[in-house]
Design a protein around this motif. Structure first.
Motif, PDB file in Angstrom:
ATOM      1  N   PHE A  14       0.702  -1.202  -0.081  1.00 45.12           N
ATOM      2  CA  PHE A  14      -0.172   0.049  -0.225  1.00 45.12           C
ATOM      3  C   PHE A  14       0.975   1.211   0.034  1.00 45.12           C
ATOM      4  O   PHE A  14       0.535   2.233  -0.733  1.00 45.12           O
ATOM      5  N   LEU A  15       2.111   1.062   0.768  1.00 48.65           N
ATOM      6  CA  LEU A  15       2.779   2.360   0.772  1.00 48.65           C
ATOM      7  C   LEU A  15       3.571   2.652  -0.207  1.00 48.65           C
ATOM      8  O   LEU A  15       3.732   3.631  -1.001  1.00 48.65           O
ATOM      9  N   LEU A  16       4.007   1.298  -0.936  1.00 51.72           N
ATOM     10  CA  LEU A  16       4.808   1.509  -2.200  1.00 51.72           C
ATOM     11  C   LEU A  16       3.876   2.043  -3.400  1.00 51.72           C
ATOM     12  O   LEU A  16       4.156   3.038  -4.011  1.00 51.72           O
ATOM     13  N   ASN A  17       2.899   1.189  -3.574  1.00 53.67           N
ATOM     14  CA  ASN A  17       2.116   1.250  -5.009  1.00 53.67           C
ATOM     15  C   ASN A  17       1.125   2.492  -4.633  1.00 53.67           C
ATOM     16  O   ASN A  17       0.566   3.017  -5.709  1.00 53.67           O
ATOM     17  N   GLY A  18       0.646   2.558  -3.384  1.00 55.06           N
ATOM     18  CA  GLY A  18      -0.583   3.570  -3.374  1.00 55.06           C
ATOM     19  C   GLY A  18      -0.083   4.973  -2.890  1.00 55.06           C
ATOM     20  O   GLY A  18      -0.907   5.988  -3.144  1.00 55.06           O
ATOM     21  N   PHE A  19       1.170   5.284  -2.740  1.00 58.11           N
ATOM     22  CA  PHE A  19       1.719   6.586  -2.324  1.00 58.11           C
ATOM     23  C   PHE A  19       3.126   6.693  -3.169  1.00 58.11           C
ATOM     24  O   PHE A  19       2.969   7.561  -3.937  1.00 58.11           O
ATOM     25  N   LEU A  20       4.083   5.850  -2.971  1.00 59.61           N
ATOM     26  CA  LEU A  20       5.556   6.225  -3.765  1.00 59.61           C
ATOM     27  C   LEU A  20       5.405   6.128  -5.118  1.00 59.61           C
ATOM     28  O   LEU A  20       5.991   6.970  -5.764  1.00 59.61           O
ATOM     29  N   MET A  21       4.610   5.246  -5.669  1.00 59.32           N
ATOM     30  CA  MET A  21       4.806   4.866  -7.083  1.00 59.32           C
ATOM     31  C   MET A  21       3.483   5.081  -7.955  1.00 59.32           C
ATOM     32  O   MET A  21       3.371   4.618  -8.930  1.00 59.32           O
ATOM     33  N   GLN A  63       2.025   7.656  -9.204  1.00 54.19           N
ATOM     34  CA  GLN A  63       2.100   8.050 -10.551  1.00 54.19           C
ATOM     35  C   GLN A  63       2.727   7.284 -11.745  1.00 54.19           C
ATOM     36  O   GLN A  63       2.241   7.392 -12.592  1.00 54.19           O
ATOM     37  N   GLU A  64       3.471   6.699 -11.334  1.00 56.50           N
ATOM     38  CA  GLU A  64       4.338   5.867 -12.196  1.00 56.50           C
ATOM     39  C   GLU A  64       3.249   4.548 -12.867  1.00 56.50           C
ATOM     40  O   GLU A  64       3.350   4.212 -13.878  1.00 56.50           O
ATOM     41  N   TRP A  65       2.531   4.238 -11.649  1.00 56.12           N
ATOM     42  CA  TRP A  65       1.575   3.079 -12.060  1.00 56.12           C
ATOM     43  C   TRP A  65       0.442   3.711 -12.769  1.00 56.12           C
ATOM     44  O   TRP A  65       0.017   2.928 -13.851  1.00 56.12           O
ATOM     45  N   ASP A  66      -0.126   4.844 -12.624  1.00 58.10           N
ATOM     46  CA  ASP A  66      -1.136   5.556 -13.439  1.00 58.10           C
ATOM     47  C   ASP A  66      -0.519   5.679 -14.918  1.00 58.10           C
ATOM     48  O   ASP A  66      -1.324   5.320 -15.947  1.00 58.10           O
ATOM     49  N   GLN A  67       0.860   6.257 -15.010  1.00 60.96           N
ATOM     50  CA  GLN A  67       1.166   6.447 -16.290  1.00 60.96           C
ATOM     51  C   GLN A  67       1.269   5.092 -17.045  1.00 60.96           C
ATOM     52  O   GLN A  67       1.100   5.003 -18.176  1.00 60.96           O
ATOM     53  N   THR A  68       1.741   4.127 -16.367  1.00 62.49           N
ATOM     54  CA  THR A  68       1.922   2.765 -17.149  1.00 62.49           C
ATOM     55  C   THR A  68       0.706   2.116 -17.407  1.00 62.49           C
ATOM     56  O   THR A  68       0.415   1.652 -18.242  1.00 62.49           O
ATOM     57  N   MET A  69      -0.349   2.209 -16.610  1.00 64.71           N
ATOM     58  CA  MET A  69      -1.583   1.640 -16.891  1.00 64.71           C
ATOM     59  C   MET A  69      -2.077   2.507 -18.144  1.00 64.71           C
ATOM     60  O   MET A  69      -2.810   1.703 -19.042  1.00 64.71           O
ATOM     61  N   ARG A  70      -2.133   3.542 -17.880  1.00 66.56           N
ATOM     62  CA  ARG A  70      -2.656   4.584 -19.129  1.00 66.56           C
ATOM     63  C   ARG A  70      -1.804   3.923 -20.519  1.00 66.56           C
ATOM     64  O   ARG A  70      -2.639   3.926 -21.630  1.00 66.56           O
ATOM     65  N   SER A  71      -0.648   3.890 -20.570  1.00 62.51           N
ATOM     66  CA  SER A  71       0.307   3.423 -21.627  1.00 62.51           C
ATOM     67  C   SER A  71      -0.202   1.942 -22.128  1.00 62.51           C
ATOM     68  O   SER A  71       0.206   1.591 -23.324  1.00 62.51           O
ATOM     69  N   LEU A  75      12.441  -2.472 -11.029  1.00 64.99           N
ATOM     70  CA  LEU A  75      13.505  -2.401 -10.076  1.00 64.99           C
ATOM     71  C   LEU A  75      13.294  -1.839  -8.677  1.00 64.99           C
ATOM     72  O   LEU A  75      13.438  -2.436  -7.555  1.00 64.99           O
ATOM     73  N   ALA A  76      12.261  -0.888  -8.680  1.00 63.75           N
ATOM     74  CA  ALA A  76      11.714  -0.397  -7.377  1.00 63.75           C
ATOM     75  C   ALA A  76      11.151  -1.296  -6.741  1.00 63.75           C
ATOM     76  O   ALA A  76      11.071  -1.569  -5.596  1.00 63.75           O
ATOM     77  N   THR A  77      10.246  -2.176  -7.354  1.00 62.25           N
ATOM     78  CA  THR A  77       9.242  -3.320  -6.933  1.00 62.25           C
ATOM     79  C   THR A  77      10.205  -4.236  -6.185  1.00 62.25           C
ATOM     80  O   THR A  77      10.006  -4.852  -5.359  1.00 62.25           O
ATOM     81  N   LEU A  78      11.195  -4.639  -7.085  1.00 62.25           N
ATOM     82  CA  LEU A  78      12.160  -5.716  -6.852  1.00 62.25           C
ATOM     83  C   LEU A  78      12.880  -5.211  -5.509  1.00 62.25           C
ATOM     84  O   LEU A  78      13.095  -6.255  -4.587  1.00 62.25           O
ATOM     85  N   ALA A  79      13.470  -4.105  -5.469  1.00 60.22           N
ATOM     86  CA  ALA A  79      14.181  -3.763  -4.070  1.00 60.22           C
ATOM     87  C   ALA A  79      13.271  -3.632  -2.964  1.00 60.22           C
ATOM     88  O   ALA A  79      13.644  -4.027  -1.903  1.00 60.22           O
TER      89      ALA A  79
END
Length: 166
Positions: A28-35, A37-45, A119-123
């Motif tokens: 939740f912290l990683l994907n709901g806050f930190l990433m 915008q990246e997830w929104d852009q990726t899902m749109r793409s 890479l962010a998710t992996l780390a």
């Protein structure tokens, strides 16, 4: 987690659910806050809707399953690996390699998700799984300690010595 050669399944399940809860908080912290915008852009793409609703519930359930599998793996390898700490680290590392490295790695290899997300998710996942497994193991050890104590009905306090009043 073993007593006389058998798993204490209830303790493994509770520890797995605790580990899953820790991982869900981390996700939740990683994907709901930190990433986010990246997830929104990726899902749109990818011409996909934002991650929400059923997808989040499914991912949460899968994360609880990963917690259960990690703690079950810990219980199974503990006799061969040795110490509780070592079996926790090994189980979490194995679970990470399978779930994050291989399970999520295909998306990077095929170019579905960008390197930054992968890479962010992996780390993050490596640290998250180690912390979650350690918390789950501590929970299991706490239950084991309590389980080894004999449970007796509460006793009334010992009688006070009466002072003779003659």
């Amino acid at each position: 987690m073993r007593q006389k050669g058998k798993f204490k399944l209830a303790r493994v399940v509770v520890a797995g659910l605790v580990a899953g809860a820790v991982m869900n908080i981390g996700e939740f912290l990683l994907n709901g806050f930190l990433m986010v915008q990246e997830w929104d852009q990726t899902m749109r793409s990818l011409n996909r809707p934002p991650v929400a609703g059923i997808a989040i519930a499914t991912l949460g359930a899968m994360t609880f399953a990963l917690g259960l599998l990690t703690m079950g793996l810990r219980a199974m390898i503990a006799p061969a690996v040795g110490t509780a700490g070592r079996s926790t680290v090994v189980a979490a590392s194995m679970a990470w390699a399978l779930a994050y490295g291989l399970g999520f790695g295909w998306s990077f290899a095929l170019g579905v998700f960008p390197a930054r997300i992968y890479l962010a998710t992996l780390a993050w996942g490596l640290v998250e799984l180690q912390v979650a497994a350690a918390v789950g193991a501590a929970c299991e050890r706490s239950m084991a300690i309590r389980g080894n104590r004999s449970i007796e009905a509460p006793h009334s306090p010992p009688p006070l010595h009466a002072v003779d009043s003659e």
